[in-house]
Design an enzyme around this catalytic site. Structure first.
Site, short mmCIF file in Angstrom:
data_model
loop_
_atom_site.label_atom_id
_atom_site.label_comp_id
_atom_site.label_asym_id
_atom_site.label_seq_id
_atom_site.Cartn_x
_atom_site.Cartn_y
_atom_site.Cartn_z
N HIS A 292 9.73 19.28 46.12
CA HIS A 292 10.45 18.64 45.02
C HIS A 292 11.77 18.01 45.51
O HIS A 292 12.03 16.83 45.24
CB HIS A 292 10.73 19.69 43.92
CG HIS A 292 11.45 19.15 42.73
ND1 HIS A 292 10.80 18.77 41.59
CD2 HIS A 292 12.77 18.91 42.51
CE1 HIS A 292 11.70 18.31 40.71
NE2 HIS A 292 12.91 18.40 41.25
N GLU A 293 12.56 18.79 46.23
CA GLU A 293 13.85 18.25 46.68
C GLU A 293 13.64 17.13 47.71
O GLU A 293 14.39 16.16 47.73
CB GLU A 293 14.74 19.36 47.26
CG GLU A 293 15.10 20.48 46.27
CD GLU A 293 15.67 19.99 44.93
OE1 GLU A 293 16.21 18.88 44.85
OE2 GLU A 293 15.55 20.76 43.95
N CYS B 29 9.28 13.58 37.19
CA CYS B 29 8.03 13.01 36.75
C CYS B 29 7.53 13.80 35.54
O CYS B 29 7.69 15.02 35.49
CB CYS B 29 7.03 13.09 37.90
SG CYS B 29 5.39 12.48 37.49
N CYS C 152 3.24 9.70 42.10
CA CYS C 152 4.32 10.08 43.01
C CYS C 152 3.88 10.01 44.48
O CYS C 152 4.65 9.58 45.33
CB CYS C 152 4.84 11.48 42.69
SG CYS C 152 5.80 11.54 41.16
ZN LIG Z 1 14.64 17.68 40.52
ZN LIG Z 2 4.51 12.77 39.62
#
Ligand SMILES: [Zn+2]
Ligand SMILES: [Zn+2]
Length: 171
Positions: A123-124, A134, A161
């Site tokens: 995530h980061e 998202c 993504c």
């Molecule tokens: Zn975030």
């Molecule tokens: Zn996404």
């Protein structure tokens, strides 16, 4: 697949179990085919310790990391065992600036769960690559600020993504 010369440094801050570091590097290789390197540990960031909160200031640690020279690495993710905060949240699982070079994640609230560690790190990393939060169901870029929310996400990026990431990694 991406990674023309792209390399990611995993920077332990303080003592971090080697197994956890391997889980995190493995998740980048598996999900994004990115070469990842584990750097020698930094000492515990006492400059960022907030005595009143008994937590470490994530922003200060990122600032310090941004000033360090890591010539071989495109992006760096710091891993710390201590609890982190930023001014607007009582705690954070991780922190990164959009398109920044360095991010930090905390293992403190993840209860030694390797899958959660992989999710927070991916995530980061997404933010470092300029991905926003998202809304796609289960996408690892969905905002989560506690382990319950984290557990409801997958440990991978949604189609949208991942396309964006692969494009950005090739640039
Ligand atoms: Zn975030
Ligand atoms: Zn996404």
């Amino acid at each position: 697949m991406p990674s023309n010369g792209f390399s990611l440094g995993i920077q332990p801050i303080g003592e971090i179990d080697n197994f956890f570091l391997k889980v995190i590097t493995g998740s980048f290789l598996g999900e994004l085919s990115i070469k990842t390197f584990i750097l020698p540990p930094l000492k515990s960031p006492e400059y960022a310790f907030n005595k009143r909160k008994i937590q470490y200031d994530a922003g200060l640690i990122i600032n310090r990391m941004e000033k360090m020279k890591f010539p071989e690495y495109t992006k760096i993710i710091g891993i710390i065992d201590a609890d982190l905060f930023i001014p607007v949240f009582s705690y954070v699982l991780g922190e990164a600036r959009m398109k920044g070079r360095c991010a930090i994640i905390s293992l403190f609230r993840l209860e030694n769960n390797p899958e959660r560690m992989a999710k927070v790190a991916l995530h980061e990393f997404g933010h470092l690559m300029n991905l926003k939060h998202c809304q796609e169901k289960g996408c690892v870029m969905k905002f989560s600020n506690n382990v319950e929310q984290l557990d409801s996400n997958f440990s991978f990026f949604c189609e949208y993504c991942i396309d964006q990431l692969n494009y950005l990694l090739k640039k």
